[in-house]
Design a protein around this motif. Structure first.
Motif, PDB file in Angstrom:
ATOM      1  N   ALA A 103       0.835  -1.206   0.000  1.00 34.10           N
ATOM      2  CA  ALA A 103       0.000   0.000   0.000  1.00 34.10           C
ATOM      3  C   ALA A 103       0.868   1.253   0.000  1.00 34.10           C
ATOM      4  CB  ALA A 103      -0.924  -0.001   1.227  1.00 34.10           C
ATOM      5  N   ALA A 104       2.004   1.194   0.709  1.00 33.34           N
ATOM      6  CA  ALA A 104       2.913   2.339   0.740  1.00 33.34           C
ATOM      7  C   ALA A 104       3.529   2.567  -0.631  1.00 33.34           C
ATOM      8  CB  ALA A 104       4.009   2.110   1.782  1.00 33.34           C
ATOM      9  N   LEU A 105       3.872   1.447  -1.306  1.00 32.30           N
ATOM     10  CA  LEU A 105       4.437   1.568  -2.649  1.00 32.30           C
ATOM     11  C   LEU A 105       3.408   2.174  -3.603  1.00 32.30           C
ATOM     12  CD1 LEU A 105       6.799   1.006  -4.583  1.00 32.30           C
ATOM     13  CD2 LEU A 105       5.846  -1.283  -4.959  1.00 32.30           C
ATOM     14  N   ALA A 106       2.160   1.726  -3.496  1.00 27.13           N
ATOM     15  CA  ALA A 106       1.101   2.262  -4.362  1.00 27.13           C
ATOM     16  C   ALA A 106       0.905   3.760  -4.122  1.00 27.13           C
ATOM     17  CB  ALA A 106      -0.207   1.507  -4.113  1.00 27.13           C
ATOM     18  N   ALA A 107       0.963   4.167  -2.845  1.00 26.95           N
ATOM     19  CA  ALA A 107       0.798   5.590  -2.523  1.00 26.95           C
ATOM     20  C   ALA A 107       1.966   6.402  -3.073  1.00 26.95           C
ATOM     21  CB  ALA A 107       0.692   5.773  -1.008  1.00 26.95           C
ATOM     22  N   ALA A 108       3.177   5.822  -3.008  1.00 25.65           N
ATOM     23  CA  ALA A 108       4.355   6.512  -3.532  1.00 25.65           C
ATOM     24  C   ALA A 108       4.270   6.668  -5.050  1.00 25.65           C
ATOM     25  CB  ALA A 108       5.627   5.751  -3.139  1.00 25.65           C
ATOM     26  N   LEU A 109       3.823   5.596  -5.723  1.00 33.14           N
ATOM     27  CA  LEU A 109       3.683   5.676  -7.185  1.00 33.14           C
ATOM     28  C   LEU A 109       2.653   6.736  -7.557  1.00 33.14           C
ATOM     29  CD1 LEU A 109       3.685   1.901  -8.299  1.00 33.14           C
ATOM     30  CD2 LEU A 109       5.552   3.551  -8.398  1.00 33.14           C
ATOM     31  N   ARG A 110       1.555   6.771  -6.823  1.00 27.23           N
ATOM     32  CA  ARG A 110       0.511   7.765  -7.102  1.00 27.23           C
ATOM     33  C   ARG A 110       1.061   9.185  -6.906  1.00 27.23           C
ATOM     34  NH1 ARG A 110      -4.212   7.633  -9.798  1.00 27.23           N
ATOM     35  NH2 ARG A 110      -4.921   5.744  -8.714  1.00 27.23           N
ATOM     36  N   ALA A 111       1.836   9.388  -5.832  1.00 26.63           N
ATOM     37  CA  ALA A 111       2.420  10.713  -5.585  1.00 26.63           C
ATOM     38  C   ALA A 111       3.387  11.089  -6.711  1.00 26.63           C
ATOM     39  CB  ALA A 111       3.143  10.727  -4.239  1.00 26.63           C
ATOM     40  N   GLY A 112       4.140  10.101  -7.189  1.00 26.18           N
ATOM     41  CA  GLY A 112       5.062  10.351  -8.296  1.00 26.18           C
ATOM     42  C   GLY A 112       4.336  10.746  -9.563  1.00 26.18           C
ATOM     43  N   VAL A 113       3.239  10.047  -9.839  1.00 25.00           N
ATOM     44  CA  VAL A 113       2.465  10.333 -11.050  1.00 25.00           C
ATOM     45  C   VAL A 113       1.807  11.714 -10.947  1.00 25.00           C
ATOM     46  CG1 VAL A 113       0.472   9.584 -12.412  1.00 25.00           C
ATOM     47  CG2 VAL A 113       2.134   7.899 -11.592  1.00 25.00           C
ATOM     48  N   GLU A 114       1.335  12.052  -9.755  1.00 26.95           N
ATOM     49  CA  GLU A 114       0.769  13.394  -9.571  1.00 26.95           C
ATOM     50  C   GLU A 114       1.853  14.462  -9.759  1.00 26.95           C
ATOM     51  OE1 GLU A 114      -1.145  13.064  -5.777  1.00 26.95           O
ATOM     52  OE2 GLU A 114      -2.908  12.070  -6.631  1.00 26.95           O
ATOM     53  N   GLY A 115       3.082  14.129  -9.360  1.00 29.03           N
ATOM     54  CA  GLY A 115       4.204  15.039  -9.578  1.00 29.03           C
ATOM     55  C   GLY A 115       4.463  15.274 -11.060  1.00 29.03           C
ATOM     56  N   ILE A 116       4.393  14.208 -11.853  1.00 24.11           N
ATOM     57  CA  ILE A 116       4.575  14.340 -13.309  1.00 24.11           C
ATOM     58  C   ILE A 116       3.481  15.214 -13.906  1.00 24.11           C
ATOM     59  CG2 ILE A 116       4.426  13.079 -15.496  1.00 24.11           C
ATOM     60  CD1 ILE A 116       5.898  10.786 -14.224  1.00 24.11           C
ATOM     61  N   ALA A 117       2.243  14.989 -13.443  1.00 23.91           N
ATOM     62  CA  ALA A 117       1.119  15.787 -13.958  1.00 23.91           C
ATOM     63  C   ALA A 117       1.323  17.261 -13.630  1.00 23.91           C
ATOM     64  CB  ALA A 117      -0.189  15.277 -13.360  1.00 23.91           C
ATOM     65  N   ALA A 118       1.778  17.544 -12.405  1.00 28.03           N
ATOM     66  CA  ALA A 118       1.987  18.932 -11.991  1.00 28.03           C
ATOM     67  C   ALA A 118       3.143  19.562 -12.761  1.00 28.03           C
ATOM     68  CB  ALA A 118       2.264  18.990 -10.495  1.00 28.03           C
ATOM     69  N   ARG A 119       4.238  18.795 -12.928  1.00 25.32           N
ATOM     70  CA  ARG A 119       5.416  19.317 -13.616  1.00 25.32           C
ATOM     71  C   ARG A 119       5.117  19.587 -15.087  1.00 25.32           C
ATOM     72  NH1 ARG A 119       7.630  20.999 -11.117  1.00 25.32           N
ATOM     73  NH2 ARG A 119       8.895  19.907  -9.892  1.00 25.32           N
ATOM     74  N   GLY A 120       4.460  18.637 -15.751  1.00 26.99           N
ATOM     75  CA  GLY A 120       4.200  18.763 -17.181  1.00 26.99           C
ATOM     76  C   GLY A 120       2.921  19.506 -17.508  1.00 26.99           C
ATOM     77  N   LYS A 121       2.135  19.862 -16.480  1.00 24.61           N
ATOM     78  CA  LYS A 121       0.825  20.498 -16.668  1.00 24.61           C
ATOM     79  C   LYS A 121      -0.022  19.689 -17.673  1.00 24.61           C
ATOM     80  CE  LYS A 121       1.941  24.588 -14.516  1.00 24.61           C
ATOM     81  NZ  LYS A 121       3.334  24.264 -14.166  1.00 24.61           N
ATOM     82  N   ALA A 122       0.125  18.359 -17.591  1.00 20.24           N
ATOM     83  CA  ALA A 122      -0.573  17.491 -18.538  1.00 20.24           C
ATOM     84  C   ALA A 122      -1.787  16.857 -17.894  1.00 20.24           C
ATOM     85  CB  ALA A 122       0.368  16.392 -19.030  1.00 20.24           C
ATOM     86  N   GLU A 123      -2.730  16.496 -18.734  1.00 22.56           N
ATOM     87  CA  GLU A 123      -3.959  15.835 -18.291  1.00 22.56           C
ATOM     88  C   GLU A 123      -4.120  14.523 -19.055  1.00 22.56           C
ATOM     89  OE1 GLU A 123      -7.176  18.533 -18.817  1.00 22.56           O
ATOM     90  OE2 GLU A 123      -6.321  20.004 -17.418  1.00 22.56           O
ATOM     91  N   PRO A 124      -4.961  13.620 -18.523  1.00 26.48           N
ATOM     92  CA  PRO A 124      -5.225  12.391 -19.273  1.00 26.48           C
ATOM     93  C   PRO A 124      -5.732  12.737 -20.669  1.00 26.48           C
ATOM     94  CG  PRO A 124      -6.135  12.225 -17.060  1.00 26.48           C
ATOM     95  CD  PRO A 124      -5.662  13.640 -17.231  1.00 26.48           C
ATOM     96  N   GLY A 125      -5.253  11.991 -21.669  1.00 23.69           N
ATOM     97  CA  GLY A 125      -5.687  12.230 -23.044  1.00 23.69           C
ATOM     98  C   GLY A 125      -4.805  13.183 -23.817  1.00 23.69           C
TER      99      GLY A 125
END
Lengths: 211, 143
Positions: A103-125
């Motif tokens: 569960a901790a690994l899943a939370a870390a991956l989610r935080a990482g992916v949210e970081g990519i979204a914030a950095r790239g200002k990208a959205e799904p699609g």
């Protein structure tokens, strides 16, 4: 009680990611040549080779320290946009990694992916890495919530990433160099989503047999 | 101390030349300008750890304005903010100004002792003279 995820597991994950990217380097670069600047495979291969060397030299054992070492090495050595994007992924994942079970690994991956979204200002699609990583996190969370063991959940995550990667083919790019092509970017698989799928496949392979 | 400047570019040659051009406007004046440009091997690319080091080096307590070229330079500059100390981060402004015009405006203003918000605002107005000139003398807003 779920198995703990140790620093050595995360090191094995990054080593496997580096191996897959090296193996697929020319494929990634060809995909990038079609809609970008033809450097994704070589840039990421160079950065991950440096990350594997840094892990060997520093041999961090703390899981968060492993991810931090990978982050700073990728940031320093990749050069293109995938450096800050993957670097931010590992940096945010390192910061969010709590007590190390699935569960901790899943939370870390989610935080990482949210970081990519914030950095790239990208959205799904938008035809980016996120189109593979978002479905991967969703599949991982869902499988863990259903009580599946970690290795089964990570296999589901890798399959989710692959489906997301395949779904980028008809998309029109809205971020990065590919967005300059507009409609002409449709019909090509996104190189970032392709390498992001290798990241999830590497996690599934490196943590095989883990509950 | 004046506000420090950081120039971020994919190309070391481009960044160094932009700094020479800006310094040409400031004969005999002191100005802290740090360059973070090129990848680790000297090729085209950006490195957020180098940008973070440049931000820290350029800051003498009154802050830093960062000018950058495009694409991953922007992503790397933002990533660098995650790598610097909290007190430095609070004093860094990432400018959306065009690199050359923005740098010249920022350099002149920073050397005159202006605060970082003024330096950043002047950088953002960097295109205005060229826009006004090429649009036949009509006033054109900055930014």
């Amino acid at each position: 009680m779920a198995d703990a995820v140790h620093g050595a597991d995360l090191t094995a994950w990054v080593q496997e990611f580096a191996r897959l990217v090296h193996e697929q380097r020319d494929v990634l670069t060809e995909l990038d040549a079609a809609i970008g600047d033809a450097d994704h495979g070589t840039n990421l291969d160079r950065g991950l080779a440096a990350a594997v060397s840094a892990l060997a030299a520093e041999s961090p054992t703390d899981p968060a320290a492993v991810l931090k070492t990978v982050a700073t090495t990728l940031i320093r050595t990749v050069g293109g946009a995938s450096g800050p994007l993957y670097g931010t992924f590992f940096l945010r994942a390192s910061g969010a990694l709590g007590e190390g079970d699935g569960a901790a690994l899943a939370a870390a991956l989610r935080a990482g992916v949210e970081g990519i979204a914030a950095r790239g200002k990208a959205e799904p699609g938008d035809k980016t890495m996120l189109d593979a990583l978002g479905p991967a996190c969703d599949a991982l969370d869902e499988a863990l919530a259903d009580g599946r063991p970690l290795d089964v959940a990570l296999r589901a995550a890798a399959e989710g990433a692959a489906r997301g990667r395949d779904a980028t083919v008809p998309m029109v790019a809205r971020k990065g160099r590919a967005s300059y092509l507009g409609e002409r970017s449709a019909g090509h698989q996104d190189p970032g989503a392709t390498s992001a799928t290798l990241l999830m496949e590497a996690a599934s392979t490196a943590l095989a047999g883990r509950s | 101390m004046p506000v420090g400047l950081v120039v971020v570019s994919h190309s070391r040659a481009l960044a160094d030349a932009a700094v020479v051009l800006a310094r040409g406007m400031l004969p005999g004046r002191e100005l802290a300008v740090e360059v973070a440009a090129g990848d680790v091997d000297g090729g085209l690319g950006t490195d957020a750890t180098a940008i973070a080091a440049a931000m820290t080096a350029a800051d003498s307590g009154d802050g830093v304005v960062v000018l950058m070229d495009l694409g991953s330079a922007v992503l790397s500059a933002e990533t660098a903010l995650e790598l610097v100390d909290d007190d430095v981060r609070e004093r860094v402004v990432l400018s959306p100004a065009p690199l050359v015009e923005g740098l010249v405006g920022a350099a002149v203003t920073a050397a005159a002792g202006a605060a970082r918000t003024q330096v950043a605002a002047e950088a953002l107005r960097g295109l205005a003279p060229k826009q006004a000139h090429l649009s036949g003398g009509q006033a054109v807003g900055g930014g």
